[in-house]
Design a protein around this motif. Sequence first.
Motif, PDB file in Angstrom:
ATOM      1  N   SER A 147      95.236 107.577  76.586  1.00 16.86           N
ATOM      2  CA  SER A 147      94.300 108.136  77.561  1.00 16.86           C
ATOM      3  C   SER A 147      93.756 109.481  77.098  1.00 16.86           C
ATOM      4  CB  SER A 147      94.988 108.277  78.914  1.00 16.86           C
ATOM      5  OG  SER A 147      94.086 108.681  79.914  1.00 16.86           O
ATOM      6  N   ILE A 148      94.565 110.260  76.403  1.00 14.63           N
ATOM      7  CA  ILE A 148      94.090 111.536  75.850  1.00 14.63           C
ATOM      8  C   ILE A 148      93.043 111.301  74.769  1.00 14.63           C
ATOM      9  CG2 ILE A 148      94.801 113.584  74.551  1.00 14.63           C
ATOM     10  CD1 ILE A 148      97.446 113.502  76.053  1.00 14.63           C
ATOM     11  N   VAL A 149      93.205 110.227  73.992  1.00 10.73           N
ATOM     12  CA  VAL A 149      92.193 109.871  73.001  1.00 10.73           C
ATOM     13  C   VAL A 149      90.850 109.601  73.684  1.00 10.73           C
ATOM     14  CG1 VAL A 149      91.526 108.113  71.314  1.00 10.73           C
ATOM     15  CG2 VAL A 149      93.849 109.012  71.321  1.00 10.73           C
ATOM     16  N   CYS A 150      90.899 108.984  74.869  1.00  3.91           N
ATOM     17  CA  CYS A 150      89.664 108.723  75.613  1.00  3.91           C
ATOM     18  C   CYS A 150      89.010 110.016  76.097  1.00  3.91           C
ATOM     19  CB  CYS A 150      89.958 107.810  76.805  1.00  3.91           C
ATOM     20  SG  CYS A 150      90.503 106.149  76.342  1.00  3.91           S
ATOM     21  N   ILE A 151      89.802 111.072  76.294  1.00  7.89           N
ATOM     22  CA  ILE A 151      89.211 112.369  76.656  1.00  7.89           C
ATOM     23  C   ILE A 151      88.455 112.960  75.473  1.00  7.89           C
ATOM     24  CG2 ILE A 151      89.720 114.730  77.406  1.00  7.89           C
ATOM     25  CD1 ILE A 151      92.104 113.667  78.921  1.00  7.89           C
ATOM     26  N   MET A 152      89.065 112.877  74.289  1.00 11.64           N
ATOM     27  CA  MET A 152      88.432 113.436  73.103  1.00 11.64           C
ATOM     28  C   MET A 152      87.265 112.573  72.626  1.00 11.64           C
ATOM     29  SD  MET A 152      91.732 114.846  70.968  1.00 11.64           S
ATOM     30  CE  MET A 152      92.482 113.220  70.862  1.00 11.64           C
ATOM     31  N   ARG A 153      87.350 111.266  72.861  1.00  9.60           N
ATOM     32  CA  ARG A 153      86.283 110.346  72.458  1.00  9.60           C
ATOM     33  C   ARG A 153      85.864 109.535  73.674  1.00  9.60           C
ATOM     34  NH1 ARG A 153      88.184 106.952  67.446  1.00  9.60           N
ATOM     35  NH2 ARG A 153      85.986 106.298  67.637  1.00  9.60           N
ATOM     36  N   PRO A 154      85.051 110.103  74.552  1.00  7.27           N
ATOM     37  CA  PRO A 154      84.733 109.424  75.819  1.00  7.27           C
ATOM     38  C   PRO A 154      83.944 108.138  75.661  1.00  7.27           C
ATOM     39  CG  PRO A 154      83.375 111.381  75.533  1.00  7.27           C
ATOM     40  CD  PRO A 154      84.390 111.417  74.442  1.00  7.27           C
ATOM     41  N   HIS A 155      83.288 107.944  74.510  1.00  4.15           N
ATOM     42  CA  HIS A 155      82.496 106.728  74.309  1.00  4.15           C
ATOM     43  C   HIS A 155      83.280 105.633  73.597  1.00  4.15           C
ATOM     44  CE1 HIS A 155      78.787 108.591  75.707  1.00  4.15           C
ATOM     45  NE2 HIS A 155      79.079 109.649  74.967  1.00  4.15           N
ATOM     46  N   ALA A 156      84.556 105.861  73.297  1.00  5.55           N
ATOM     47  CA  ALA A 156      85.358 104.845  72.628  1.00  5.55           C
ATOM     48  C   ALA A 156      85.607 103.669  73.571  1.00  5.55           C
ATOM     49  CB  ALA A 156      86.677 105.444  72.153  1.00  5.55           C
ATOM     50  N   VAL A 157      85.480 102.474  73.038  1.00  3.24           N
ATOM     51  CA  VAL A 157      85.604 101.257  73.853  1.00  3.24           C
ATOM     52  C   VAL A 157      86.980 100.609  73.690  1.00  3.24           C
ATOM     53  CG1 VAL A 157      84.652  98.948  74.241  1.00  3.24           C
ATOM     54  CG2 VAL A 157      83.120 100.864  73.763  1.00  3.24           C
ATOM     55  N   LYS A 158      87.484 100.538  72.477  1.00  2.00           N
ATOM     56  CA  LYS A 158      88.737  99.829  72.230  1.00  2.00           C
ATOM     57  C   LYS A 158      89.917 100.414  72.998  1.00  2.00           C
ATOM     58  CE  LYS A 158      87.527  97.937  67.704  1.00  2.00           C
ATOM     59  NZ  LYS A 158      87.888  97.873  66.253  1.00  2.00           N
ATOM     60  N   PRO A 159      90.096 101.751  73.031  1.00  2.81           N
ATOM     61  CA  PRO A 159      91.224 102.278  73.831  1.00  2.81           C
ATOM     62  C   PRO A 159      91.129 101.903  75.299  1.00  2.81           C
ATOM     63  CG  PRO A 159      90.391 103.958  72.336  1.00  2.81           C
ATOM     64  CD  PRO A 159      89.421 102.828  72.286  1.00  2.81           C
ATOM     65  N   ARG A 160      89.930 101.884  75.842  1.00  4.12           N
ATOM     66  CA  ARG A 160      89.758 101.532  77.252  1.00  4.12           C
ATOM     67  C   ARG A 160      90.127 100.068  77.494  1.00  4.12           C
ATOM     68  NH1 ARG A 160      90.342 105.229  80.899  1.00  4.12           N
ATOM     69  NH2 ARG A 160      89.129 107.093  80.451  1.00  4.12           N
ATOM     70  N   ILE A 161      89.730  99.203  76.585  1.00  3.71           N
ATOM     71  CA  ILE A 161      90.054  97.783  76.740  1.00  3.71           C
ATOM     72  C   ILE A 161      91.562  97.568  76.665  1.00  3.71           C
ATOM     73  CG2 ILE A 161      89.785  95.513  75.678  1.00  3.71           C
ATOM     74  CD1 ILE A 161      86.995  96.310  74.851  1.00  3.71           C
ATOM     75  N   ILE A 162      92.222  98.273  75.746  1.00  7.40           N
ATOM     76  CA  ILE A 162      93.674  98.150  75.623  1.00  7.40           C
ATOM     77  C   ILE A 162      94.365  98.617  76.902  1.00  7.40           C
ATOM     78  CG2 ILE A 162      95.691  99.027  74.384  1.00  7.40           C
ATOM     79  CD1 ILE A 162      93.942  99.137  71.872  1.00  7.40           C
ATOM     80  N   LEU A 163      93.936  99.772  77.419  1.00  2.38           N
ATOM     81  CA  LEU A 163      94.545 100.291  78.645  1.00  2.38           C
ATOM     82  C   LEU A 163      94.305  99.358  79.825  1.00  2.38           C
ATOM     83  CD1 LEU A 163      93.703 104.108  78.392  1.00  2.38           C
ATOM     84  CD2 LEU A 163      95.922 103.019  78.078  1.00  2.38           C
ATOM     85  N   MET A 164      93.099  98.837  79.946  1.00  2.00           N
ATOM     86  CA  MET A 164      92.794  97.973  81.078  1.00  2.00           C
ATOM     87  C   MET A 164      93.611  96.680  81.019  1.00  2.00           C
ATOM     88  SD  MET A 164      89.081  96.913  82.645  1.00  2.00           S
ATOM     89  CE  MET A 164      88.473  96.277  81.107  1.00  2.00           C
ATOM     90  N   PHE A 165      93.818  96.135  79.829  1.00  2.00           N
ATOM     91  CA  PHE A 165      94.603  94.904  79.684  1.00  2.00           C
ATOM     92  C   PHE A 165      96.053  95.123  80.105  1.00  2.00           C
ATOM     93  CE2 PHE A 165      97.456  92.324  77.027  1.00  2.00           C
ATOM     94  CZ  PHE A 165      97.078  91.060  77.446  1.00  2.00           C
ATOM     95  N   PHE A 166      96.677  96.162  79.547  1.00  2.00           N
ATOM     96  CA  PHE A 166      98.088  96.392  79.860  1.00  2.00           C
ATOM     97  C   PHE A 166      98.280  96.913  81.290  1.00  2.00           C
ATOM     98  CE2 PHE A 166      98.412  96.390  75.205  1.00  2.00           C
ATOM     99  CZ  PHE A 166      99.491  95.529  75.045  1.00  2.00           C
ATOM    100  N   ASP A 167      97.313  97.633  81.818  1.00  2.00           N
ATOM    101  CA  ASP A 167      97.396  98.040  83.229  1.00  2.00           C
ATOM    102  C   ASP A 167      97.416  96.819  84.147  1.00  2.00           C
ATOM    103  OD1 ASP A 167      97.442 100.673  82.513  1.00  2.00           O
ATOM    104  OD2 ASP A 167      95.330 101.042  82.935  1.00  2.00           O
ATOM    105  N   THR A 168      96.617  95.822  83.815  1.00  2.00           N
ATOM    106  CA  THR A 168      96.588  94.595  84.611  1.00  2.00           C
ATOM    107  C   THR A 168      97.917  93.855  84.530  1.00  2.00           C
ATOM    108  OG1 THR A 168      94.213  94.417  84.148  1.00  2.00           O
ATOM    109  CG2 THR A 168      95.307  92.469  85.022  1.00  2.00           C
ATOM    110  N   VAL A 169      98.513  93.830  83.340  1.00  2.00           N
ATOM    111  CA  VAL A 169      99.829  93.187  83.192  1.00  2.00           C
ATOM    112  C   VAL A 169     100.878  93.921  84.023  1.00  2.00           C
ATOM    113  CG1 VAL A 169     101.666  92.646  81.543  1.00  2.00           C
ATOM    114  CG2 VAL A 169      99.283  92.268  80.911  1.00  2.00           C
TER     115      VAL A 169
END
Length: 211
Positions: A122-144
């Motif tokens: 999530s901190i990586v998403c702060i430094m790179r707000p336009h990154a897509v892959k970290p968001r997809i990873i977080l959303m997948f595991f959050d759903t699990v």
Amino acid sequence: MEGDSAAINITETPKERKGKAPLLATPPGASSSGKPVVQVVQPMQKGGYKRGLAVFDVVLRIAGIAAALGAAIAMGSTDQTLPFFTQFFQFKAEYDDLPAFTFFVIANAITASYLALSIPISIVCIMRPHAVKPRIILMFFDTVMIALTTSAAGGAASIVYLAHNGNSDANWPAICQQFNDFCQETSGAVVASFLSVVVLMVLVVLSSFSL
């Protein structure tokens, strides 16, 4: 003659008229030389709100860790022994007497561990707000984790309900009148677990907005 005014007409020749420029106002968007002026507009910073969502994501993950870890600790430390017992009969209630409570402790501990490990992403998403892959990873595991925590909290909630109200059809008596402290602690743990479920749901929504 005196008193008479003579008017002299001066006619411009074509050569003299050719050298003069018309006195016209400079139109907007053009320079004095007549060439159009190109205005450079800086693009809007689109990463501002995404960075704000990422910061809020980190805050929610810390809150989810507190809720899930608190639920696991509260349930794992729950036990009560009634004061009236004999040498052969001892009335005691512990969380590991019921498999649903044991699964509850394990599931919430896994959820708290996952949320702690996901904070660097999530901190990586702060430094790179336009990154897509970290968001997809977080959303997948959050759903699990939503599925895991909801199943654990729902199973424990059913046991807590039976402990409070019993079931006359199955001849299961209510035990909360005797084990009052045990029921209060287990009820509080279930509430904290459902709070962590709500936090995980909000995290999935935030990831969707960021994408």
